[in-house]
Design a protein around this motif. Structure first.
Motif, PDB file in Angstrom:
ATOM      1  N   MET A  88       0.821  -1.211   0.000  1.00 38.60           N
ATOM      2  CA  MET A  88       0.000   0.000   0.000  1.00 38.60           C
ATOM      3  C   MET A  88       0.852   1.257   0.000  1.00 38.60           C
ATOM      4  O   MET A  88       0.470   2.268  -0.560  1.00 38.60           O
ATOM      5  CB  MET A  88      -0.946  -0.007   1.174  1.00 38.60           C
ATOM      6  CG  MET A  88      -0.221  -0.229   2.453  1.00 38.60           C
ATOM      7  SD  MET A  88      -1.248   0.025   3.844  1.00 38.60           S
ATOM      8  CE  MET A  88      -0.051  -0.247   5.119  1.00 38.60           C
ATOM      9  N   GLU A  89       2.065   1.175   0.613  1.00 35.66           N
ATOM     10  CA  GLU A  89       2.924   2.374   0.599  1.00 35.66           C
ATOM     11  C   GLU A  89       3.265   2.737  -0.838  1.00 35.66           C
ATOM     12  O   GLU A  89       3.280   3.900  -1.216  1.00 35.66           O
ATOM     13  CB  GLU A  89       4.237   2.132   1.355  1.00 35.66           C
ATOM     14  CG  GLU A  89       4.099   1.586   2.759  1.00 35.66           C
ATOM     15  CD  GLU A  89       4.092   0.070   2.785  1.00 35.66           C
ATOM     16  OE1 GLU A  89       3.862  -0.537   1.716  1.00 35.66           O
ATOM     17  OE2 GLU A  89       4.280  -0.516   3.868  1.00 35.66           O
ATOM     18  N   ASP A 110       0.316   4.235  -2.573  1.00 28.26           N
ATOM     19  CA  ASP A 110       0.034   5.568  -2.047  1.00 28.26           C
ATOM     20  C   ASP A 110       1.052   6.574  -2.564  1.00 28.26           C
ATOM     21  O   ASP A 110       0.733   7.675  -3.010  1.00 28.26           O
ATOM     22  CB  ASP A 110       0.085   5.496  -0.513  1.00 28.26           C
ATOM     23  CG  ASP A 110      -0.692   6.622   0.125  1.00 28.26           C
ATOM     24  OD1 ASP A 110      -1.181   7.481  -0.618  1.00 28.26           O
ATOM     25  OD2 ASP A 110      -0.792   6.633   1.361  1.00 28.26           O
ATOM     26  N   GLU A 111       2.325   6.186  -2.509  1.00 23.37           N
ATOM     27  CA  GLU A 111       3.427   7.077  -2.859  1.00 23.37           C
ATOM     28  C   GLU A 111       3.462   7.388  -4.358  1.00 23.37           C
ATOM     29  O   GLU A 111       3.725   8.503  -4.768  1.00 23.37           O
ATOM     30  CB  GLU A 111       4.743   6.393  -2.456  1.00 23.37           C
ATOM     31  CG  GLU A 111       5.986   7.158  -2.784  1.00 23.37           C
ATOM     32  CD  GLU A 111       6.273   8.236  -1.760  1.00 23.37           C
ATOM     33  OE1 GLU A 111       7.079   9.105  -2.072  1.00 23.37           O
ATOM     34  OE2 GLU A 111       5.673   8.199  -0.665  1.00 23.37           O
ATOM     35  N   PRO A 155      -5.650   8.143  -4.513  1.00 18.11           N
ATOM     36  CA  PRO A 155      -5.328   7.660  -3.162  1.00 18.11           C
ATOM     37  C   PRO A 155      -5.916   8.568  -2.081  1.00 18.11           C
ATOM     38  O   PRO A 155      -6.439   8.078  -1.073  1.00 18.11           O
ATOM     39  CB  PRO A 155      -3.796   7.688  -3.128  1.00 18.11           C
ATOM     40  CG  PRO A 155      -3.381   7.545  -4.542  1.00 18.11           C
ATOM     41  CD  PRO A 155      -4.434   8.239  -5.356  1.00 18.11           C
ATOM     42  N   LYS A 174      -8.649   7.427   0.741  1.00 14.03           N
ATOM     43  CA  LYS A 174      -8.412   7.518   2.178  1.00 14.03           C
ATOM     44  C   LYS A 174      -9.501   8.380   2.843  1.00 14.03           C
ATOM     45  O   LYS A 174      -9.945   8.085   3.944  1.00 14.03           O
ATOM     46  CB  LYS A 174      -7.023   8.087   2.453  1.00 14.03           C
ATOM     47  CG  LYS A 174      -5.940   7.055   2.189  1.00 14.03           C
ATOM     48  CD  LYS A 174      -4.573   7.566   2.536  1.00 14.03           C
ATOM     49  CE  LYS A 174      -4.060   8.527   1.477  1.00 14.03           C
ATOM     50  NZ  LYS A 174      -2.676   8.947   1.740  1.00 14.03           N
ATOM     51  N   THR A 182      -3.768   6.780  14.402  1.00 17.61           N
ATOM     52  CA  THR A 182      -3.212   6.609  13.054  1.00 17.61           C
ATOM     53  C   THR A 182      -3.972   7.515  12.105  1.00 17.61           C
ATOM     54  O   THR A 182      -4.997   8.100  12.481  1.00 17.61           O
ATOM     55  CB  THR A 182      -3.370   5.168  12.538  1.00 17.61           C
ATOM     56  OG1 THR A 182      -4.723   4.776  12.713  1.00 17.61           O
ATOM     57  CG2 THR A 182      -2.447   4.212  13.245  1.00 17.61           C
ATOM     58  N   GLU A 183      -3.450   7.608  10.886  1.00 16.67           N
ATOM     59  CA  GLU A 183      -4.216   8.288   9.843  1.00 16.67           C
ATOM     60  C   GLU A 183      -4.750   7.229   8.910  1.00 16.67           C
ATOM     61  O   GLU A 183      -4.155   6.159   8.787  1.00 16.67           O
ATOM     62  CB  GLU A 183      -3.304   9.266   9.104  1.00 16.67           C
ATOM     63  CG  GLU A 183      -2.985  10.449   9.992  1.00 16.67           C
ATOM     64  CD  GLU A 183      -2.050  11.433   9.356  1.00 16.67           C
ATOM     65  OE1 GLU A 183      -1.787  11.317   8.141  1.00 16.67           O
ATOM     66  OE2 GLU A 183      -1.577  12.317  10.075  1.00 16.67           O
ATOM     67  N   SER A 219      -5.196   4.835   6.029  1.00 17.48           N
ATOM     68  CA  SER A 219      -4.288   4.404   4.972  1.00 17.48           C
ATOM     69  C   SER A 219      -5.094   3.567   3.989  1.00 17.48           C
ATOM     70  O   SER A 219      -6.250   3.249   4.230  1.00 17.48           O
ATOM     71  CB  SER A 219      -3.164   3.572   5.565  1.00 17.48           C
ATOM     72  OG  SER A 219      -3.691   2.342   6.007  1.00 17.48           O
ATOM     73  N   LEU A 220      -4.443   3.217   2.912  1.00 13.53           N
ATOM     74  CA  LEU A 220      -5.116   2.357   1.933  1.00 13.53           C
ATOM     75  C   LEU A 220      -5.440   1.013   2.556  1.00 13.53           C
ATOM     76  O   LEU A 220      -6.401   0.360   2.183  1.00 13.53           O
ATOM     77  CB  LEU A 220      -4.237   2.205   0.701  1.00 13.53           C
ATOM     78  CG  LEU A 220      -4.042   3.522  -0.055  1.00 13.53           C
ATOM     79  CD1 LEU A 220      -2.986   3.367  -1.128  1.00 13.53           C
ATOM     80  CD2 LEU A 220      -5.354   3.985  -0.665  1.00 13.53           C
ATOM     81  N   GLU A 221      -4.600   0.618   3.510  1.00 16.26           N
ATOM     82  CA  GLU A 221      -4.863  -0.620   4.234  1.00 16.26           C
ATOM     83  C   GLU A 221      -6.236  -0.530   4.928  1.00 16.26           C
ATOM     84  O   GLU A 221      -7.037  -1.453   4.868  1.00 16.26           O
ATOM     85  CB  GLU A 221      -3.759  -0.827   5.275  1.00 16.26           C
ATOM     86  CG  GLU A 221      -3.871  -2.102   6.068  1.00 16.26           C
ATOM     87  CD  GLU A 221      -2.951  -3.179   5.533  1.00 16.26           C
ATOM     88  OE1 GLU A 221      -1.843  -2.850   5.110  1.00 16.26           O
ATOM     89  OE2 GLU A 221      -3.365  -4.347   5.542  1.00 16.26           O
ATOM     90  N   THR A 222      -6.490   0.634   5.579  1.00 16.39           N
ATOM     91  CA  THR A 222      -7.784   0.827   6.241  1.00 16.39           C
ATOM     92  C   THR A 222      -8.914   0.705   5.217  1.00 16.39           C
ATOM     93  O   THR A 222      -9.939   0.080   5.476  1.00 16.39           O
ATOM     94  CB  THR A 222      -7.863   2.239   6.870  1.00 16.39           C
ATOM     95  OG1 THR A 222      -6.559   2.667   7.224  1.00 16.39           O
ATOM     96  CG2 THR A 222      -8.778   2.255   8.052  1.00 16.39           C
TER      97      THR A 222
END
Lengths: 316, 278
Positions: free
Chosen positions: A199-200, A203-204, A223, A227, A298-299, A301-304
């Motif tokens: 996901m990083e 996102d990146e 992204p 989010k 946390t903020e 993330s795409l994982e969320t």
């Protein structure tokens, strides 16, 4: 929105055999020209199959893929002119040197000797491979081999570059170098479609993302928008001592100004909230009365996003 | 897109593949020459130089007697076309089947060539054509060996250059198509078995060391070997180079070579497409 360069319509792929497997189950996708587009999903979600079909290496069961207006199933040979591919595994020509890998690729795509030599020299320079020009691919590290594969894939100036799991097997440093190289392609007007389960990376690197699971697209957006769809700028996960107090607490937390959502998670409560001064303190104070043990912030993330869509973690 | 434009793209891609293969081959020129020359060299040395120098060597080689009866020349005259056929066939296996086994294996290094702007069948065709060029070179190498090595001179006589060229080109293409069929139908890890299971039987039963007519006394074998494409390579070269030796009718030889070329190319291309497409 700018013009569509990759258009996937109603794509299905069923691998036959005793136990037929539906790898791709009705995918529709439009990739705008000039973007870096990500297909994010767990292993086995159908990302690689989708890319294989788009790059003429697999035949779809149904549906179509058009790249720069050319149907890849009806006219595979011509479609390949617009396509660059970096597969998951190292497919460098081991009988040829680093420079020859690029040089002959240029010749396959119709460049004459001079053009191919010029292009090869420029790409070796751009991808910092000049000093390894005469080496054989077997002698390259994973990161260098990956860079050479990207250099080779774009040697014929394709309109779209497909990268299948580009950071699989790369060390963190090589991964960042690869990200830089991919971002630089944007400047050359090359659209990039990549698959990843990091996901990083999604996102990146990506301007837009499609989250894929079980051969279907679950959601597609930028992204940031994905989010934001979680419904808060901050996530506070509260671990509670006893379960009884939770329902009452949920109601009280909902009443706190700035809280946008409250939901139960195993062992506690998740609070979604706007980024706002003093809000965390208010949440903690409210929860403390009901037996707060611990809080993590946390903020989204795409994982969320993925967990909310599927109920599973990305890397299961 | 106009069809001339399309053919332009295809032909440049095809030539690009040929150039790549040529570069790789040129780097391995010495191993290539050793590979193609070793088999005919040793065969000629042992059977046409060493054995005739042994006492009773001629009796050990019944074909030699027959060769003498069939119009002069020693066993070397029987062997020349046969060894050329073997050289042609070996090259097809070595130039296509063995590299393909590696390229389809874990490395998948064929991928970049499959991704060039050319129909997949043409990528396979390039393999056959390039292999055929190597086969022609390999066959040509047998000539000087057959001239210098045997103790009894080889009686070669080209009555029709057209027949020789037609047989040579067809046989070389058949060998490439055979290599493609084998390379795409055998699992990479089993490629080593190919020599025992395919190459040795088709060589020994390919009318390489004896003319087809000489099998007349073993009728079942004479008919049985007709399914072996090497038979038509050997007999075709016999008809073109050593016509004094008995051989099959020329038209039949050419027809059967064309038949095997079409069949093996078709099977090989099917196999190739199956291996690169999913």
């Amino acid at each position: 929105m700018s013009e569509t360069i990759v258009a996937i319509t109603g794509l299905r792929k069923v691998y036959g055999g005793k136990n037929p497997v539906t790898a791709v189950d009705g995918i529709d996708l439009r990739v705008p020209a000039g973007t870096i587009y990500g297909l994010l999903g767990p292993n086995g979600a159908g990302k690689t199959t989708t890319i294989s079909i788009a790059t003429t290496r697999a035949i779809p069961t149904a549906g179509s893929v058009r790249i720069a207006g050319v149907d890849v199933v009806a006219q595979p040979a011509l479609a390949r002119q617009s396509i660059g591919v970096v597969p998951q595994y190292n497919t460098l020509d081991r009988s040829c040197t680093v420079a020859e890998n690029i040089y002959f690729h240029c010749r396959y795509f119709g460049m004459n000797k001079g053009e191919a030599e010029g292009r090869t020299a420029r790409l070796l320079e751009q991808f910092r491979l000049s000093d390894r020009a005469k080496a054989y691919p077997q002698a390259l590290s994973g990161g260098l081999a990956q860079r050479l594969q990207i250099a080779r894939a774009i040697a014929h100036k394709p309109k779209v570059l497909f990268l299948d799991e580009p950071s699989a097997g790369l060390d963190p440093q090589s991964r960042i170098a690869m990200w830089d190289a991919v971002q630089a392609l944007r400047g050359e007007g090359i659209t990039v479609v990549l698959t990843t389960h990091y996901m990083e990376e999604a996102d990146e690197l990506c301007d837009r993302l499609a989250i894929i699971d079980h051969g279907k697209i679950l959601i597609e957006d930028t992204p940031a928008a994905l989010k934001a769809s979680v419904g808060g700028d901050k996530i506070y996960d509260l671990r509670m001592r006893d379960a009884d107090a939770r329902e009452k607490l949920e109601e009280r937390l909902r009443a706190v100004e700035g809280v946008t959502g409250v939901e139960a998670i195993p062992g506690g409560i998740r609070v979604l909230a706007r980024a706002q001064d003093g809000l965390l303190a208010r949440v903690v104070m409210t929860a403390n009365e009901c037996g707060l043990q611990d809080v993590t912030t946390t903020e989204p993330s795409l994982e969320t996003v993925f967990i909310r869509m599927t109920g599973r973690e990305l890397r299961e | 897109m106009k069809s001339e434009q399309r053919w332009g793209i295809y032909s440049r891609a095809f030539l690009g593949l040929m150039r790549r293969d040529l570069r790789v081959l040129s780097r391995e020129l010495v191993p290539f020459l050793v590979r193609v020359a070793m088999n005919p060299l040793l065969f000629l040395f042992v059977f046409t130089y060493v054995m005739p120098h042994m006492s009773g060597g001629a009796k050990m080689s019944p074909v030699a007697g027959m060769a003498a009866a069939g119009g002069g020349g020693g066993f070397g005259t029987v062997l020349l076309p046969g060894l050329m056929a073997v050289a042609i066939m070996f090259s097809g296996i070595a130039a296509v089947a063995l590299p393909l086994a590696q390229e389809f294996g874990i490395t998948r290094e064929i991928d970049d060539r499959v991704m060039c702007p050319l129909p997949i069948a043409a990528v396979a065709m390039e393999k056959i054509v390039f292999s055929a060029i190597q086969s022609v070179i390999a066959a040509a190498l047998v000539f000087p060996l057959a001239y210098y090595v045997p103790s009894t001179p080889v009686l070669a006589h080209v009555s029709s250059w057209w027949l020789l060229i037609a047989v040579l080109v067809l046989a070389s293409l058949v060998a490439g198509a055979l290599g493609l069929t084998i390379g795409t139908s055998v699992q990479p890890k089993q490629i080593g078995l190919i020599f025992g299971v395919v190459v040795v039987p088709i060589t020994f039963l390919g009318c390489v060391y004896y003319p087809w007519a000489a099998l007349g006394h073993i009728r079942w074998l004479q008919w049985g070997v007709l399914v072996n494409p090497i038979v038509y390579m050997s007999e075709g070269l016999r008809a073109a180079l050593t016509p004094s030796m008995g051989h099959m009718p020329e038209a039949l030889i050419l027809a059967m070579l064309v038949f095997f070329l079409v069949l093996l190319t078709w099977v090989g291309m099917k196999g190739f497409a199956r291996r690169v497409l999913s």
